[in-house]
Design an enzyme around this catalytic site. Structure first.
Site, mmCIF file in Angstrom:
data_model
loop_
_atom_site.group_PDB
_atom_site.id
_atom_site.type_symbol
_atom_site.label_atom_id
_atom_site.label_comp_id
_atom_site.label_asym_id
_atom_site.label_seq_id
_atom_site.Cartn_x
_atom_site.Cartn_y
_atom_site.Cartn_z
ATOM 1 N N SER A 126 9.354 41.249 64.489
ATOM 2 C CA SER A 126 8.001 41.819 64.441
ATOM 3 C C SER A 126 7.970 42.978 63.456
ATOM 4 O O SER A 126 8.974 43.685 63.284
ATOM 5 C CB SER A 126 7.601 42.383 65.817
ATOM 6 O OG SER A 126 7.745 41.431 66.833
ATOM 7 N N ASN A 180 7.681 49.451 60.849
ATOM 8 C CA ASN A 180 9.068 49.196 61.245
ATOM 9 C C ASN A 180 9.278 47.708 61.475
ATOM 10 O O ASN A 180 8.441 47.040 62.080
ATOM 11 C CB ASN A 180 9.370 49.950 62.554
ATOM 12 C CG ASN A 180 10.784 49.716 63.047
ATOM 13 O OD1 ASN A 180 11.741 49.802 62.273
ATOM 14 N ND2 ASN A 180 10.937 49.415 64.324
ATOM 15 N N ASP A 238 9.659 51.281 69.405
ATOM 16 C CA ASP A 238 9.293 49.884 69.141
ATOM 17 C C ASP A 238 7.994 49.506 69.853
ATOM 18 O O ASP A 238 7.804 48.347 70.245
ATOM 19 C CB ASP A 238 10.430 48.928 69.555
ATOM 20 C CG ASP A 238 11.725 49.240 68.810
ATOM 21 O OD1 ASP A 238 11.657 49.615 67.624
ATOM 22 O OD2 ASP A 238 12.803 49.122 69.419
ATOM 23 N N HIS A 254 11.446 45.028 63.448
ATOM 24 C CA HIS A 254 12.266 44.995 64.671
ATOM 25 C C HIS A 254 12.616 43.546 65.008
ATOM 26 O O HIS A 254 11.728 42.680 64.989
ATOM 27 C CB HIS A 254 11.495 45.635 65.832
ATOM 28 C CG HIS A 254 12.295 45.670 67.094
ATOM 29 N ND1 HIS A 254 13.366 46.519 67.282
ATOM 30 C CD2 HIS A 254 12.219 44.916 68.225
ATOM 31 C CE1 HIS A 254 13.896 46.311 68.473
ATOM 32 N NE2 HIS A 254 13.220 45.340 69.057
HETATM 33 C C1 GAR Z 1 17.300 43.845 60.579
HETATM 34 O O1 GAR Z 1 17.718 42.715 61.280
HETATM 35 C C2 GAR Z 1 16.215 44.579 61.354
HETATM 36 O O2 GAR Z 1 15.417 43.713 62.121
HETATM 37 C C3 GAR Z 1 17.028 45.466 62.257
HETATM 38 O O3 GAR Z 1 18.094 45.905 61.455
HETATM 39 C C4 GAR Z 1 18.433 44.878 60.538
HETATM 40 C C5 GAR Z 1 18.595 45.501 59.166
HETATM 41 O O4 GAR Z 1 19.180 44.603 58.275
HETATM 42 N N1 GAR Z 1 16.250 46.587 62.723
HETATM 43 C C6 GAR Z 1 16.382 47.116 63.931
HETATM 44 O O5 GAR Z 1 17.188 46.705 64.750
HETATM 45 C C7 GAR Z 1 15.459 48.282 64.219
HETATM 46 N N2 GAR Z 1 15.343 48.496 65.618
HETATM 47 P P1 GAR Z 1 19.346 44.996 56.733
HETATM 48 O O6 GAR Z 1 20.019 46.357 56.681
HETATM 49 O O7 GAR Z 1 20.225 43.917 56.178
HETATM 50 O O8 GAR Z 1 17.976 45.012 56.125
#
Ligand code: GAR
Length: 221
Positions: free
Chosen positions: A139, A110, A148, A112
């Site tokens: 991360s 994942n 997480d 995060h």
């Molecule tokens: C990313 O910033 C990722 O770190 C976050 O969602 C976004 C997805 O962007 N993930 C989380 O918050 C998970 N807890 P994307 O759809 O443009 O790849």
């Protein structure tokens, strides 16, 4: 060349990290076969990215299920259908439980947006700024039953500027996340990383702290 790593990507939104994986595949940097994309959101922008790249996709709306467990069981079946070596949660905004964790243990990672163990959960940018932190980051960790909370494989760190808002910080972190996800999946394509007893092993050695993304896009201890 070894077989491409069969990879399934789970998304809920725009899919810019999925796109980074597709681009790295297309440029030859990543020896992956992105066999399937699964979204729990029907209009997720990442589904269009998958279609443009010729990757099959499925939508599994969590609202269609009576319980979290029923959703997880359906998700596990859908993932299993493409028999992936690796499952990448790239902006997948659902907590997943035992029906997915058990069959794919050690194969689920994942992304995060925080320097774990700081700021598990949501609104990580706002929380980091409000805490007066000087730096933030992202991360990639193995997924476990703890939100997480699984062992961290890799991180990227960026400074927080005094004028930063959550939006400006997120915008600056985004390209770094793309580099991080590509470099981390590359380790899997080379079979260099595994999870054993809640510990990350890289080249068979216990990782004492997460690998850090370097300016040249590589990961170093
Ligand atoms: C990313 O910033 C990722 O770190 C976050 O969602 C976004 C997805 O962007 N993930 C989380 O918050 C998970 N807890 P994307 O759809 O443009 O790849």
């Amino acid at each position: 060349m070894t077989e491409p790593l069969k990879t399934t990507v789970l998304i809920s939104g725009g899919g810019s990290n999925l796109q980074a994986l597709i681009d790295a595949r297309d440029s030859g940097r990543l020896n992956v076969d992105i066999t399937h994309v699964i979204s729990n959101v029907a209009d997720a922008g990442g589904l269009d990215r998958a279609e443009r790249a010729g990757i099959s996709s499925s939508v599994l709306p969590h609202g269609d299920f009576d319980s979290r467990d029923a959703f997880d069981r359906a998700l596990a079946l859908l993932i299993a259908a493409s028999a992936p070596d690796l499952v990448v949660l790239a902006g997948f905004m659902r907590i997943i439980g035992a029906p997915v964790l058990e069959p794919f243990q050690g194969r689920l990672i994942n992304l995060h947006p925080s320097l774990l163990p700081l700021y598990r959960g949501t609104e990580t940018y706002r929380r980091a700024i409000e805490s007066g932190d000087r730096q933030h980051g992202a991360s990639i960790h193995f997924v476990t039953a703890q939100l997480d909370g699984g062992p961290v494989i890799s991180q990227v760190t960026i400074p927080i500027e005094t004028q930063d808002s959550p939006d400006t910080l997120a915008a600056r972190l985004s390209p770094e996340e793309h580099a991080l996800i590509v470099a981390t999946v590359e380790l899997f394509t080379r079979h260099r990383v595994e999870c054993a007893d809640d510990v990350v092993l890289v080249d068979g050695l216990t990782l004492v702290q997460p690998l850090q993304l370097q300016a040249d896009g590589r990961l170093d201890p």
